[in-house]
Motif scaffolding. Structure first.
Motif, short mmCIF file in Angstrom:
data_model
loop_
_atom_site.label_atom_id
_atom_site.label_comp_id
_atom_site.label_asym_id
_atom_site.label_seq_id
_atom_site.Cartn_x
_atom_site.Cartn_y
_atom_site.Cartn_z
N HIS A 1 0.83 -1.21 0.00
CA HIS A 1 0.00 0.00 0.00
C HIS A 1 0.87 1.26 0.00
N ARG A 2 1.42 1.58 -1.13
CA ARG A 2 2.15 2.86 -1.29
C ARG A 2 1.18 3.76 -2.02
N CYS B 1 -8.28 2.15 9.84
CA CYS B 1 -7.95 0.77 9.44
C CYS B 1 -6.63 0.31 10.06
N MET B 2 -5.69 1.28 10.20
CA MET B 2 -4.37 0.90 10.67
C MET B 2 -4.36 0.53 12.16
N ALA B 3 -5.41 0.85 12.86
CA ALA B 3 -5.49 0.45 14.27
C ALA B 3 -5.36 -1.07 14.38
N CYS B 4 -5.85 -1.78 13.38
CA CYS B 4 -5.79 -3.25 13.42
C CYS B 4 -4.87 -3.82 12.33
N ASP C 1 2.09 -0.20 5.87
CA ASP C 1 2.42 -1.63 5.94
C ASP C 1 1.17 -2.39 6.38
N VAL C 2 0.30 -2.57 5.40
CA VAL C 2 -1.01 -3.17 5.72
C VAL C 2 -0.89 -4.69 5.73
N VAL C 3 -1.49 -5.30 6.74
CA VAL C 3 -1.62 -6.77 6.74
C VAL C 3 -3.10 -7.11 6.68
N ARG C 4 -3.39 -8.15 5.91
CA ARG C 4 -4.80 -8.51 5.75
C ARG C 4 -5.38 -9.03 7.08
#
Lengths: 639, 212
Positions: A42-43, A169-172, A247-250
């Motif tokens: 996710h850039r 969203c990035m909280a999780c 740095d998104v993780v599903r």
């Protein structure tokens, strides 16, 4: 610099506004999908609440909006109804969970709140909490989505000024542990709702506090806008293209879940006046949840799709998607679903889950006792343990003032039978609040009013419970009676709900009586799960069917603000809806279980022997008859 | 119909109240019809000897225990059908288990005391053929019912095997209830006919009056 920034903003506006609008229109219908199993890097551009791409060089740039940023590729409308973001929308309310506990030391209030209409809880708006106040109190342990939680109209209420606490969203989904819970909570405490995601992800430093702004500020005017907090962007967070790498993780890691769902022991025994308290074991002694120890993550079972209807994982759960989520529950995963005759209908064993054999455990137990009753939480003792949770005690956020004695007093495990007839372990606490008796029932007194009156009547400085605790019991009761007198009025007599009772002022003293709203508020616990060898029952039937078995004979005591020489005690037998005489009879019968087996076995052996003897005799008779017939035929032939 | 009955047999766990109720109801109806037919045609056999009182009391006790076991099972399964999640629990289960233990002891005594007299093909039998056949049926089904219960108390079987054992327990219990009912009927038949000595006296009187 200013000129350049303004020019950039104008160019960005010219280029992005129409494109953004076009993307909005098409994105919701036709999102880009990577489709692979790896997570797409996710850039991406980041956008402000107005949908404009953020230029870090623009000093007037609004904070980054996760909604505007993420909705380019993700169906936000579907996401925003997820369990974590839309409590106020949920109907039916589902199985009771941990309520938000509004704790106020000045009035000793511990009031259970929920938007989900769970029994014994109050809706925040009924106790004077508007959406902004609610988010200010509890947003620290929510991943955003205030609109779904609190309703209201953001155009007219204080959110015009403080902004929307959007779903972050990035909280999780932060895989790099860059998202800061600390900064998130800090910005929410300052009512800088719109800036919380920006600060939490470290994209900018935020100056200013919305909490200091007056309600009548008009942020649409230049003067009003100038008073709003400002973001000072970190240019290092943006790459050469002005994009930010998320740095998104599903699948969220367990640490993300623990940010809001942690529990810690603070006392191994909490029995009030009935037994000496015993300190909790240090953290290093605890094993944690066996699943996480085995390398799993919370999200392996508590899964969800884009709609974020996270599977809660209890028996009989009906998922809004209509999908069968049975195999994501303990029972569904560790036991095969059978037709009640041993024939397997659906196999469990997901992710290599070992099959629970339960040797010698009559099937009846599996129908009336949840898996967690024997396997989750600490093993039940004679008295429960005292714990603190993230939601109630702010765990996860650094504090120098948090103590083990902090309210609310939550205890576990309290084994109790739920409405569906199944016995489960629960966490429980007894509410404390000031209320008025009206024709509509008990109505909590607004906290502001209670605070003002109690400050005058009792001269409370900071902590009512602590300050009263320094007095003699009679003096405490007299002071509380005086407080009730001061709080009462034309609107109705004031009462105090605390320690499992409703208290009234009577002749300068206090009189307590049972009341439904004074009962413990409890919710089923699911973790930490202990392995089979550490489960209740591994020692045999006597683990529960004995006079000293704490599974059945545990007790929990309601403690509150009023000194009570005889506080209400909840017996495990009562909480589980068992007949005490019958329980005692079973226990006596289990004492003679060995003899019972010998007698029954001996009787069966005797019956079997008799049957065998007579089968042999009958067989012999048949043989003799056959021989006799042959002899007869032989004799006839000889003649 | 047959399919339904077979289905009922297969789902004995869920609708045990129906299966047991139906089995007992049909058996009772057959017994009553049989008694009615015998009464109309007055074809009762000669009354058989009562045997010793202790043995009679034992038989009665075992049959009553069977009745209590069937009643508690029926009540439990009816409760389960009315409210899923309930069933043979609490006081009912306690009574069922307690009576079950007493029944096993009674069954063993009965086997020892009555088996010889219940062997087929003996001269001057105290019991009719129905009573004899059902006696052995009671012994076999009773042993099977007891064994499935006893085995389940040992930590040898897992949850699924215990379910199978419970199913077997239910079915053998159902057969036991039918056999016990028919055995009671067989014993009753032996008490309904005319007494052999009374018949002799009556025929002697007839012979006297007929003599010139």
């Amino acid at each position: 610099m200013m000129r350049g920034g303004a020019l950039t903003a104008v160019v960005a506006l010219a280029l992005l506004a129409p494109r953004g609008a076009a993307q909005d229109a098409t994105a919701e219908q036709n999102y880009k999908v990577a489709g692979g199993r790896s997570t797409w890097p996710h850039r991406i551009d980041v956008y402000g609440p107005d949908g404009r791409a953020i230029d870090p060089g623009d000093p007037g740039a609004r904070p980054y909006s996760p909604a505007q940023t993420c909705k380019k590729c993700h169906d936000l409308k579907a996401i925003q109804h997820g369990w974590h973001f839309a409590a106020a929308e949920v109907a039916p309310p589902g199985r009771s969970g941990e309520p938000f506990v509004w704790t106020d030391p000045r009035t000793a209030t511990q009031l259970p709140l929920s938007y989900r209409d769970w029994p014994g809880t109050f809706r925040p708006e009924t106790v004077g909490l508007d959406p902004v106040a609610f988010a200010g109190l509890f947003g620290r342990h929510l991943p955003g989505g205030l609109a779904g939680y609190a309703g209201g109209d953001p155009q007219t209420d204080r959110r015009r000024i403080v902004g929307e606490l959007e779903i972050d969203c990035m909280a999780c989904h932060d895989g790099a542990r860059r998202w800061s819970h600390e900064r998130w909570a800090e910005q929410i405490a300052l009512q800088n709702f719109a800036f919380a995601p920006t600060a939490a992800y470290g994209l900018a430093r935020i100056d200013g506090r919305s909490s200091a702004l007056p309600d009548d500020l008009d942020p649409s005017t230049p003067e009003g806008a100038a008073q709003l907090p400002a973001a000072h962007w970190d240019p290092r967070a943006f790459d050469v293209d002005g994009k930010v790498f998320f740095d998104v993780v599903r699948v969220p890691p367990a640490a993300a879940c623990y940010a809001c769902h942690s529990v810690r022991d603070v006392a191994a025994v909490d029995a009030g006046p009935f037994a000496e308290p015993i300190a909790a074991d240090p953290r290093w002694v605890h094993d944690g949840d066996v699943h996480l120890r085995a390398g799993m993550s919370c999200s392996d079972c508590h899964r969800n799709g884009l709609e974020h209807h996270t599977v809660r994982g209890f028996d009989g759960e009906e998922h809004p998607s209509g999908r069968d989520v049975h195999t994501l529950s303990c029972r569904g995963c560790h036991l095969d679903e059978t037709d009640g005759h041993g024939e397997v209908l659906a196999r469990g064993g997901r992710l290599g889950a070992p099959k629970a054999v339960h040797r010698g455990l009559p099937p009846l137990h599996l129908q009336t006792i949840s898996c967690t009753a024997c396997h989750a939480g600490e093993r039940p003792g004679a008295w429960p343990r005292r714990v603190q949770t993230s939601l109630a005690h702010g765990l996860g956020l650094a504090s120098q003032t948090r103590t083990d004695a902090d309210a609310p007093r939550i205890v576990e495990p309290v084994l109790a039978r739920d409405a569906d007839g199944v016995i489960r372990p629960h966490r429980a606490f007894w509410p404390t609040f000031w209320a008025r008796e009206t024709t509509a029932g008990l109505v909590p007194i607004p906290l502001d009013e209670a605070t003002r009156t109690l400050r005058r009547a009792l001269r409370v400085r900071k902590d009512l419970a602590a300050e009263l605790g320094a007095l003699a019991p009679d003096e405490q009761r007299a002071k509380l009676a005086a407080a009730l007198g001061a709080l009462g009025g034309d609107a109705g007599a004031a009462v105090l709900i605390t320690g499992g009772r409703l208290w009234r002022a009577v002749d300068g003293g206090l009189a307590g009586e049972p009341h439904e709203l004074a009962q413990a508020r409890s919710w089923a616990l699911g973790h930490d799960v202990r392995p089979a060898r550490d489960a209740v029952g591994v020692g045999g039937c006597a683990d529960c069917h004995a006079a000293d078995a704490t599974f059945v004979h545990h007790r929990s005591v309601a403690l509150g603000l009023v000194p009570d020489a005889d506080p209400p005690v909840v017996l495990g037998v009562d909480a589980m809806g068992l007949d005490a005489d019958l329980v005692a009879a079973w226990e006596r019968s289990f004492a003679g279980r060995g003899a019972f087996k010998w007698i029954a076995g001996g009787s069966l052996l005797l019956v079997t022997l008799v049957l065998l003897v007579h089968v042999a005799v009958g067989f012999d008779a048949v043989l003799k008859a056959l021989r006799g017939r042959r002899r007869g035929r032989g004799a006839e032939a000889t003649r | 119909m047959i399919e339904r009955l077979l289905g009922l047999w297969h789902s004995a766990g869920e609708r045990y109240d129906l299966a047991l109720g139906l089995a007992l109801g049909v058996t009772l109806a057959v017994v009553l019809l049989h008694l009615l037919a015998l009464g109309v045609t007055r074809r009762f056999g000669p009354r058989r000897s009562r045997g010793n009182r202790a043995a009679t009391a034992l038989v009665l006790a075992v049959l009553l225990a069977c009745l209590a076991l069937a009643a508690t099972a029926l009540a439990g399964s009816a409760r389960a059908a009315a409210a899923p999640g309930s069933g043979l629990r609490g006081v009912l289960l306690f009574a069922h288990v307690g009576v079950g233990a007493a029944f096993l002891v009674g069954l063993a005594l009965l086997a020892v005391l009555r088996s010889a007299a219940s062997r087929p093909g003996r001269a001057r039998d105290r019991f009719g053929p129905l009573a004899k056949v059902t006696f052995w049926l009671v012994l076999v089904t009773g042993a099977c019912t007891g064994a499935t219960m006893l085995l389940a108390t040992f930590p040898w079987f897992g949850a699924e095997d215990l379910e199978r054992l419970l199913d077997l327990h239910r079915r053998s219990g159902l057969a036991l209830a039918v056999a016990a009912l028919l055995h009671a009927h067989g014993l009753l038949l032996g008490r309904l006919g005319p007494r052999p000595d009374a018949d002799l006296a009556r025929s002697a009187r007839r012979a006297d009056t007929a003599a010139p």
